[in-house]
Design an enzyme around this catalytic site. Sequence first.
Site, PDB file in Angstrom:
ATOM      1  N   GLU A   1     -23.559 -16.088  92.017  1.00 25.56           N
ATOM      2  CA  GLU A   1     -23.764 -14.758  91.458  1.00 25.56           C
ATOM      3  C   GLU A   1     -22.481 -13.950  91.666  1.00 25.56           C
ATOM      4  O   GLU A   1     -22.017 -13.800  92.793  1.00 25.56           O
ATOM      5  CB  GLU A   1     -24.935 -14.055  92.136  1.00 25.56           C
ATOM      6  CG  GLU A   1     -26.281 -14.687  91.821  1.00 25.56           C
ATOM      7  CD  GLU A   1     -27.428 -14.059  92.599  1.00 25.56           C
ATOM      8  OE1 GLU A   1     -28.551 -14.000  92.045  1.00 25.56           O
ATOM      9  OE2 GLU A   1     -27.219 -13.662  93.766  1.00 25.56           O
TER      10      GLU A   1
ATOM     11  N   HIS B   1     -21.744 -14.455  95.559  1.00 27.81           N
ATOM     12  CA  HIS B   1     -22.878 -14.969  96.326  1.00 27.81           C
ATOM     13  C   HIS B   1     -23.147 -16.431  95.994  1.00 27.81           C
ATOM     14  O   HIS B   1     -23.625 -16.770  94.907  1.00 27.81           O
ATOM     15  CB  HIS B   1     -24.125 -14.127  96.036  1.00 27.81           C
ATOM     16  CG  HIS B   1     -25.314 -14.539  96.849  1.00 27.81           C
ATOM     17  ND1 HIS B   1     -26.599 -14.524  96.370  1.00 27.81           N
ATOM     18  CD2 HIS B   1     -25.405 -15.005  98.126  1.00 27.81           C
ATOM     19  CE1 HIS B   1     -27.421 -14.958  97.301  1.00 27.81           C
ATOM     20  NE2 HIS B   1     -26.723 -15.247  98.374  1.00 27.81           N
TER      21      HIS B   1
ATOM     22  N   SER C   1     -26.066 -11.668 100.944  1.00 29.65           N
ATOM     23  CA  SER C   1     -27.230 -11.928 100.094  1.00 29.65           C
ATOM     24  C   SER C   1     -28.151 -10.726 100.020  1.00 29.65           C
ATOM     25  O   SER C   1     -29.105 -10.717  99.238  1.00 29.65           O
ATOM     26  CB  SER C   1     -28.017 -13.133 100.628  1.00 29.65           C
ATOM     27  OG  SER C   1     -28.461 -12.885 101.956  1.00 29.65           O
TER      28      SER C   1
ATOM     29  N   ASN D   1     -32.482 -13.459  94.713  1.00 28.98           N
ATOM     30  CA  ASN D   1     -33.270 -12.916  95.827  1.00 28.98           C
ATOM     31  C   ASN D   1     -34.180 -11.780  95.398  1.00 28.98           C
ATOM     32  O   ASN D   1     -35.244 -11.572  95.995  1.00 28.98           O
ATOM     33  CB  ASN D   1     -32.352 -12.461  96.962  1.00 28.98           C
ATOM     34  CG  ASN D   1     -31.857 -13.627  97.798  1.00 28.98           C
ATOM     35  OD1 ASN D   1     -32.421 -14.716  97.747  1.00 28.98           O
ATOM     36  ND2 ASN D   1     -30.808 -13.416  98.558  1.00 28.98           N
TER      37      ASN D   1
END
Length: 317
Positions: A182, A170, A149, A220
């Site tokens: 992702e 991800h 991540s 993120n």
Amino acid sequence: MAFVTRQFMRSMSSSSTASASAKKIIVKHVTVIGGGLMGAGIAQVAAATGHTVVLVDQTEDILAKSKKGIEESLRKVAKKKFAENPKAGGEFVEKTLSSIATSTDAASVVHSTDLVVEAIVENLKVKNELFKRLDKFAAEHTIFASNTSSLQITSIANATTRQDRFAGLHFFNPVPLMKLVEVIKTPMTSQKTFESLVDFSKALGKHPVACKDTPGFIVNRLLVPYLMEAIRLYERVSDGDASKEDIDTAMKLGAGYPMGPFELLDYVGLDTTKFIVDGWHEIDVKNPLHQPSPFLNKLVAENKFGKKTGEGFYKYK
């Protein structure tokens, strides 16, 4: 005319050959490295959607705990999905579990896999050592993917000789419930690899989004600065900004978020957030969004990581 026709046919034959060589990999067999929360979740959804899975971790005890967690999760899914047909629900659970094998030796199981998904500790050196070793044993067609991540995918891929067959994949926690994946494409990732992973994500019932290999990817990159700004707002509470309870309430009622930033921080893990921010800060020291938080550092130093340790910004029983 005959000459033109022959040339056209040769051209078509050549194109077909090139197309065949560039065919996407249809992922049927998956090896998941890491039996923690994320790895077990990935193994579960892969097995539940008809894939053959091998879940790998360091000890049999860890794997037994992982399988038990997967079974409990599957029974919850079955209870909801097969509410009016408990027998079918039981069969679903048993069939999914039978599709998951376990191993403590990653190198011995990757020779026949289509995809290796790594979900281990967020440590570049450890990940590089793992992939460098597996690269020697995996089949030529095997795709490698990391569920990191926070680390750069390119830095992990460079430990192997298959940079064109390496990408980021991800997932989000909890994997069985969260629809997003992702798919991160590095400058070396081939289009064939990227499309194969997009198709695999869809086969899992997920919604894939494409992203380049940038810090934090999409979610993120936006989420962590928001969480850090909430902490800074709280750190200034002596100046009358706001309490953590009021900040959480404001974001839930004012922005429609299901959780406030401090609730989410405790859920994600304060150690995880600190690790991400520290990594970004090393890359871009002057960026105000990536500045460390003294209060976050203090909580992590006290082993107050959030829900998983019983205390973070809030206390849990």
